[in-house]
Design an enzyme around this catalytic site. Sequence first.
Site, PDB file in Angstrom:
ATOM      1  N   GLY A  51       4.199  -0.071   2.622  1.00  0.00           N
ATOM      2  CA  GLY A  51       5.408  -0.776   2.232  1.00  0.00           C
ATOM      3  C   GLY A  51       5.402  -2.205   2.742  1.00  0.00           C
ATOM      4  O   GLY A  51       4.443  -2.958   2.554  1.00  0.00           O
ATOM      5  N   GLU A  75      15.788  -5.780   4.426  1.00  0.00           N
ATOM      6  CA  GLU A  75      15.772  -5.488   5.855  1.00  0.00           C
ATOM      7  C   GLU A  75      14.696  -6.328   6.554  1.00  0.00           C
ATOM      8  O   GLU A  75      14.900  -6.854   7.656  1.00  0.00           O
ATOM      9  CB  GLU A  75      15.522  -3.988   6.077  1.00  0.00           C
ATOM     10  CG  GLU A  75      16.702  -3.092   5.707  1.00  0.00           C
ATOM     11  CD  GLU A  75      16.997  -3.057   4.209  1.00  0.00           C
ATOM     12  OE1 GLU A  75      18.171  -2.891   3.851  1.00  0.00           O
ATOM     13  OE2 GLU A  75      16.052  -3.204   3.395  1.00  0.00           O
ATOM     14  N   HIS A 104      33.964  -4.280 -17.637  1.00  0.00           N
ATOM     15  CA  HIS A 104      33.797  -3.651 -18.956  1.00  0.00           C
ATOM     16  C   HIS A 104      34.406  -2.256 -19.025  1.00  0.00           C
ATOM     17  O   HIS A 104      34.514  -1.680 -20.117  1.00  0.00           O
ATOM     18  CB  HIS A 104      32.313  -3.563 -19.313  1.00  0.00           C
ATOM     19  CG  HIS A 104      31.716  -4.845 -19.795  1.00  0.00           C
ATOM     20  ND1 HIS A 104      31.436  -5.901 -18.955  1.00  0.00           N
ATOM     21  CD2 HIS A 104      31.333  -5.250 -21.034  1.00  0.00           C
ATOM     22  CE1 HIS A 104      30.893  -6.886 -19.651  1.00  0.00           C
ATOM     23  NE2 HIS A 104      30.826  -6.520 -20.910  1.00  0.00           N
ATOM     24  N   GLY A 105      34.768  -1.687 -17.872  1.00  0.00           N
ATOM     25  CA  GLY A 105      35.332  -0.349 -17.876  1.00  0.00           C
ATOM     26  C   GLY A 105      34.319   0.669 -18.390  1.00  0.00           C
ATOM     27  O   GLY A 105      33.128   0.594 -18.082  1.00  0.00           O
ATOM     28  N   GLU A 114       0.838  -1.200   0.000  1.00  0.00           N
ATOM     29  CA  GLU A 114       0.000   0.000   0.000  1.00  0.00           C
ATOM     30  C   GLU A 114       0.871   1.247   0.000  1.00  0.00           C
ATOM     31  O   GLU A 114       2.028   1.208   0.441  1.00  0.00           O
ATOM     32  CB  GLU A 114      -0.930   0.006   1.211  1.00  0.00           C
ATOM     33  CG  GLU A 114      -1.903  -1.149   1.188  1.00  0.00           C
ATOM     34  CD  GLU A 114      -2.972  -1.081   2.270  1.00  0.00           C
ATOM     35  OE1 GLU A 114      -3.846  -1.957   2.273  1.00  0.00           O
ATOM     36  OE2 GLU A 114      -2.913  -0.159   3.105  1.00  0.00           O
ATOM     37  N   PRO A 115       0.342   2.376  -0.487  1.00  0.00           N
ATOM     38  CA  PRO A 115       1.146   3.602  -0.596  1.00  0.00           C
ATOM     39  C   PRO A 115       1.817   4.020   0.713  1.00  0.00           C
ATOM     40  O   PRO A 115       2.949   4.491   0.702  1.00  0.00           O
ATOM     41  CB  PRO A 115       0.125   4.648  -1.054  1.00  0.00           C
ATOM     42  CG  PRO A 115      -0.910   3.859  -1.797  1.00  0.00           C
ATOM     43  CD  PRO A 115      -0.995   2.545  -1.079  1.00  0.00           C
ATOM     44  N   GLU A 125       9.130  -7.936  -2.917  1.00  0.00           N
ATOM     45  CA  GLU A 125       8.709  -9.150  -2.192  1.00  0.00           C
ATOM     46  C   GLU A 125       9.144  -9.109  -0.730  1.00  0.00           C
ATOM     47  O   GLU A 125       9.533 -10.131  -0.146  1.00  0.00           O
ATOM     48  CB  GLU A 125       9.266 -10.395  -2.878  1.00  0.00           C
ATOM     49  CG  GLU A 125       8.369 -11.616  -2.766  1.00  0.00           C
ATOM     50  CD  GLU A 125       7.235 -11.593  -3.786  1.00  0.00           C
ATOM     51  OE1 GLU A 125       6.327 -12.424  -3.699  1.00  0.00           O
ATOM     52  OE2 GLU A 125       7.258 -10.732  -4.678  1.00  0.00           O
TER      53      GLU A 125
END
Length: 382
Positions: A128, A366, A337-338, A124-125, A362
């Site tokens: 979390g 933490e 790859h630099g 939910e907003p 998911e």
Amino acid sequence: MTLTEDEQQMVGLVSEFVDERVRPRVREFEADDVYPAEFIDEMRKLGFFGLLAPAEYGGVDVSTACFARVTEELARGWMSLAGAIGGHSVITYLIKTFGTPDQKRKYLPKMADGSIRATMALTEPGGGSDLQAMRTYATRTANGWSITGSKTWISNAAHSGLIGLLCVTDRDATPAHRGMSVILVEPGAGLTISKKLPKLGYRGVEACELVFDGRTVGDDAILGGTPNLGWSHMMRGLEVGRIQVASRALGVGQAALNDAVKYAQERESFGKPIWKHQSVGNLLADMATKMRAARLLTLDAAEKLDAGERADMEAGMAKLFASEAAMQVALDAIRVHGGYGYSKEYDVERYFRDAPLMIVGEGTNEIQRNVIAAQLIARNKI
């Protein structure tokens, strides 16, 4: 864990699909955030949406270990395609495990062939990972339930025909999770799905906000037919979900490792391939070791689940370690790859954008540590 011959063939089929169809064309979809309808349709025909559906309902019915390997192969090609079957497979598992006979007959055949694609709605907003602070609720009516509230970061929301919604059905319950249910909600009046939310990575497949404003469903929409059991249902489903997320991380990390190994052999400096320089060779060795350890943790969790055992600690460990490993391996692939690693001409920059999702998705890492610690103590009480 050893896969059956049929499961090995399934993994081989996915690997072939990824190498021949996905990897050569992924940039066509990823750069402009285009929904990969063409790939999704092929995945439907190949049976990828029915991996966890019982054979009696038209599914492939593979083990969790095979499901993990299929997910890894899809993510090796493009993590978004693995995400397209993620929530769908969790809801398939929940209906298979806890659904009423009518729910199984109604949904599983169409979910198995992908004609109905499902997603799960938890976040939910304002909540979390704190699911017990959930504010989306369903109120009893004369004919069923009326749902009010909102969910956010819901993957595949705009293309799903079924939403596995975790919400409160008893606001007086103590503790709060004893008053939650999983409700099987189809799109319709009283449900608004937002446009796709812009994201750093995980492009192509959408993530949206869902707003429930009096969406009504019947009593038969409660998973299993009995309300207020949703917390235990969803926690079991999240064991599958976290194994799936760990497998996505494996795919991203393995793709980054493969590209780094290839580049380290092709690129020369000071008269020799760069892998022969100890700093690069050591980097490759650590990358490969992390990915092997992550794979073993993930398959261990899958084996636990397949044995019918509780796997929340093992799935949490796999998700935690694999996602952190993928993030580090993706960064190290850029180092190998630099300057080219920072260019969109190479895929390693995409891996680096996709990898963080598995750390925060998911249940954040933490939260995973909290789950692992709690289970560690519960299993070793003195």
